[in-house]
Every structure is written in structure tokens, then in C-alpha cells.
Design a protein around this motif. Sequence first.
Motif, PDB file in Angstrom:
ATOM      1  N   UNK A  43       0.851  -1.187   0.000  1.00  0.00           N
ATOM      2  CA  UNK A  43       0.000   0.000   0.000  1.00  0.00           C
ATOM      3  C   UNK A  43       0.887   1.237   0.000  1.00  0.00           C
ATOM      4  N   UNK A  44       0.628   2.160  -0.932  1.00  0.00           N
ATOM      5  CA  UNK A  44       1.486   3.329  -1.102  1.00  0.00           C
ATOM      6  C   UNK A  44       0.703   4.620  -0.844  1.00  0.00           C
ATOM      7  N   UNK A  45       1.387   5.592  -0.243  1.00  0.00           N
ATOM      8  CA  UNK A  45       0.776   6.902   0.011  1.00  0.00           C
ATOM      9  C   UNK A  45       1.816   7.986  -0.223  1.00  0.00           C
ATOM     10  N   UNK A  46       1.507   8.907  -1.103  1.00  0.00           N
ATOM     11  CA  UNK A  46       2.372  10.066  -1.345  1.00  0.00           C
ATOM     12  C   UNK A  46       1.707  11.271  -0.697  1.00  0.00           C
ATOM     13  N   UNK A  47       1.992  11.454   0.584  1.00  0.00           N
ATOM     14  CA  UNK A  47       1.280  12.480   1.344  1.00  0.00           C
ATOM     15  C   UNK A  47       2.053  12.813   2.612  1.00  0.00           C
ATOM     16  N   UNK A  48       1.860  14.006   3.125  1.00  0.00           N
ATOM     17  CA  UNK A  48       2.552  14.465   4.333  1.00  0.00           C
ATOM     18  C   UNK A  48       2.042  13.728   5.565  1.00  0.00           C
ATOM     19  N   UNK A  49       2.908  13.592   6.564  1.00  0.00           N
ATOM     20  CA  UNK A  49       2.523  12.952   7.823  1.00  0.00           C
ATOM     21  C   UNK A  49       1.526  13.797   8.609  1.00  0.00           C
ATOM     22  N   UNK A  50       1.365  15.078   8.231  1.00  0.00           N
ATOM     23  CA  UNK A  50       0.428  15.954   8.941  1.00  0.00           C
ATOM     24  C   UNK A  50      -1.021  15.666   8.569  1.00  0.00           C
ATOM     25  N   UNK A  51      -1.235  14.889   7.508  1.00  0.00           N
ATOM     26  CA  UNK A  51      -2.591  14.557   7.080  1.00  0.00           C
ATOM     27  C   UNK A  51      -3.172  13.483   7.993  1.00  0.00           C
ATOM     28  N   UNK A  52      -4.472  13.211   7.797  1.00  0.00           N
ATOM     29  CA  UNK A  52      -5.163  12.261   8.665  1.00  0.00           C
ATOM     30  C   UNK A  52      -4.713  10.825   8.402  1.00  0.00           C
ATOM     31  N   UNK A  53      -5.029   9.948   9.364  1.00  0.00           N
ATOM     32  CA  UNK A  53      -4.699   8.533   9.210  1.00  0.00           C
ATOM     33  C   UNK A  53      -5.392   7.950   7.980  1.00  0.00           C
ATOM     34  N   UNK A  54      -6.605   8.436   7.717  1.00  0.00           N
ATOM     35  CA  UNK A  54      -7.341   7.944   6.549  1.00  0.00           C
ATOM     36  C   UNK A  54      -6.648   8.375   5.260  1.00  0.00           C
ATOM     37  N   UNK A  55      -6.250   9.649   5.195  1.00  0.00           N
ATOM     38  CA  UNK A  55      -5.575  10.159   3.997  1.00  0.00           C
ATOM     39  C   UNK A  55      -4.246   9.452   3.767  1.00  0.00           C
ATOM     40  N   UNK A  56      -3.561   9.103   4.848  1.00  0.00           N
ATOM     41  CA  UNK A  56      -2.270   8.434   4.734  1.00  0.00           C
ATOM     42  C   UNK A  56      -2.405   6.918   4.559  1.00  0.00           C
ATOM     43  N   UNK A  57      -3.666   6.470   4.452  1.00  0.00           N
ATOM     44  CA  UNK A  57      -4.006   5.054   4.221  1.00  0.00           C
ATOM     45  C   UNK A  57      -3.630   4.148   5.385  1.00  0.00           C
ATOM     46  N   UNK A  58      -3.385   4.739   6.555  1.00  0.00           N
ATOM     47  CA  UNK A  58      -3.094   3.933   7.745  1.00  0.00           C
ATOM     48  C   UNK A  58      -4.350   3.179   8.183  1.00  0.00           C
ATOM     49  N   UNK A  59      -5.514   3.846   8.074  1.00  0.00           N
ATOM     50  CA  UNK A  59      -6.765   3.174   8.432  1.00  0.00           C
ATOM     51  C   UNK A  59      -7.002   1.979   7.518  1.00  0.00           C
TER      52      UNK A  59
END
Length: 230
Positions: free
Chosen positions: A57-73
Motif C-alpha cells: 500500500x502506497x501513500x504520497x502524502x505528508x505525515x500531517x494529514x489524517x490517518x485515513x488520507x495516509x491510508x493507515x486506516x
Amino acid sequence: MTKSAIKQAKTDYKLEGKPKRLIGYIRISTDKQDLTKQENLLFDWAFKNQLSFSEIIKAEISSSKTLKDRKIEEVTEKLEAGDWLVVAEISRLGRNMLQTLGIINTLTDKGVKIVFVRQPELSTNSPQAPLLLAVYSYFAQAEREYISIRTKQGLKALTDKGVKLGRPKGSRNKKDSVLEPYKEQILEYKKMNLPLASILKIIHNQMEYKVSYNGLKRFVLKLEIHFDKK
């Protein structure tokens, strides 16, 4: 931990068992970072250990974004007991120590092992895992206590200014109202993008009467609606 101790821990690190599924997670913050480099790092690790990924699973996004946006959820929901999560390094998971430790504890509670390729001494699938998890829990609790103290100081400052805390007169929803004194604290945790389950655990340690996950969810939704109207 000294440099020599860390070096020795990396040397002593050995995999324990085999995963049910191997899931990779890659996140980069800026265009200055290379997604391919992290991907190759994970594939090299899997090849050396004679394992193969079920999914990355890949995410090109800042750590300041939400867990959902960062695909952690998404990662948390997909992982099951017996699975392994492979990440380049511990900093890829959370935006701060408390959030990162919360994610580690959540996955551990689900029976998921975590591998940090560049920091194998921090991985939870090694013989040192019980000690590591105890250390992670200790620092998570210390951080929660620090935030709790800071929040209580903030609440005291509000009361000193004459701000009334607690359940407003005429409020009928008792389950939601018991959360009112913790409103500022909950908002602070939300700004840190902590999962609701982690927030609930933290405030439960301070409450006389417990609330359900759904009760907290309703309360947070009301707060967000209230602030959106301002």
C-alpha cells in the motif's frame, strides 16, 4: 541505548516464524523523496528472507494529514492476526511518537507483527519483541500522562478566566455530557490525528463514568459540526 548496543541488536535480530500474509506500507512526504527507493528496499528485504508480498500500500502524502488520507486506516483494517506489516522505518507510520506508538499497539493487539527494515532492532517479530512492546507501552503511557497534565493545566487556566466547564444546564444526553469537561483535550487529540479508540483509552483513565466508542464518536461529530458553523 548506545550506538554499540543498537549495532549489536541489529546483528542479533532474527525473524521468528512466517507470516500469514505479508503487507507492505510505503509513504513519502514530498517529491524530493523516492517512492521507488522504498519499494526496492522492501522487495530486497522480502527476497533475502524468502518471502513475498500479498500487497503493498502506497501513500504520497505528508505525515500531517489524517490517518485515513495516509491510508493507515486502510492498512489497519486489512491486517489480520498472523499478518506482518513491513515498513521502511518507524517514522513512516505516525506524525509523532504518541500516534506512532498508538498504531503499533493497535496492530499488536490484533496479532500483527511489524518489521522496520532500516531499524530491525525496533521490529516486533523478533525474540526481543516482549521487551520492545513493554518499552513502547511505557513511552505511550508517559506521553499520555504528559498530554493529560498539559490539558489539565489548560483547563485550569480556562476556569481561572471564568469559563464554565462541565455539562450545560438542560442537557439531556448524560452519556455525551460526561465528555464535556474533556472537550479541549479531545480536540487536541483530534488535531494530532489520534484514532478515536486511542482517545477513548486515554480519557477513560481520567473518568469516573465510562462512555462507549459510539458515545465518543457522537460527541466528536457534534464538536466538528459546532466548529464548522463558526
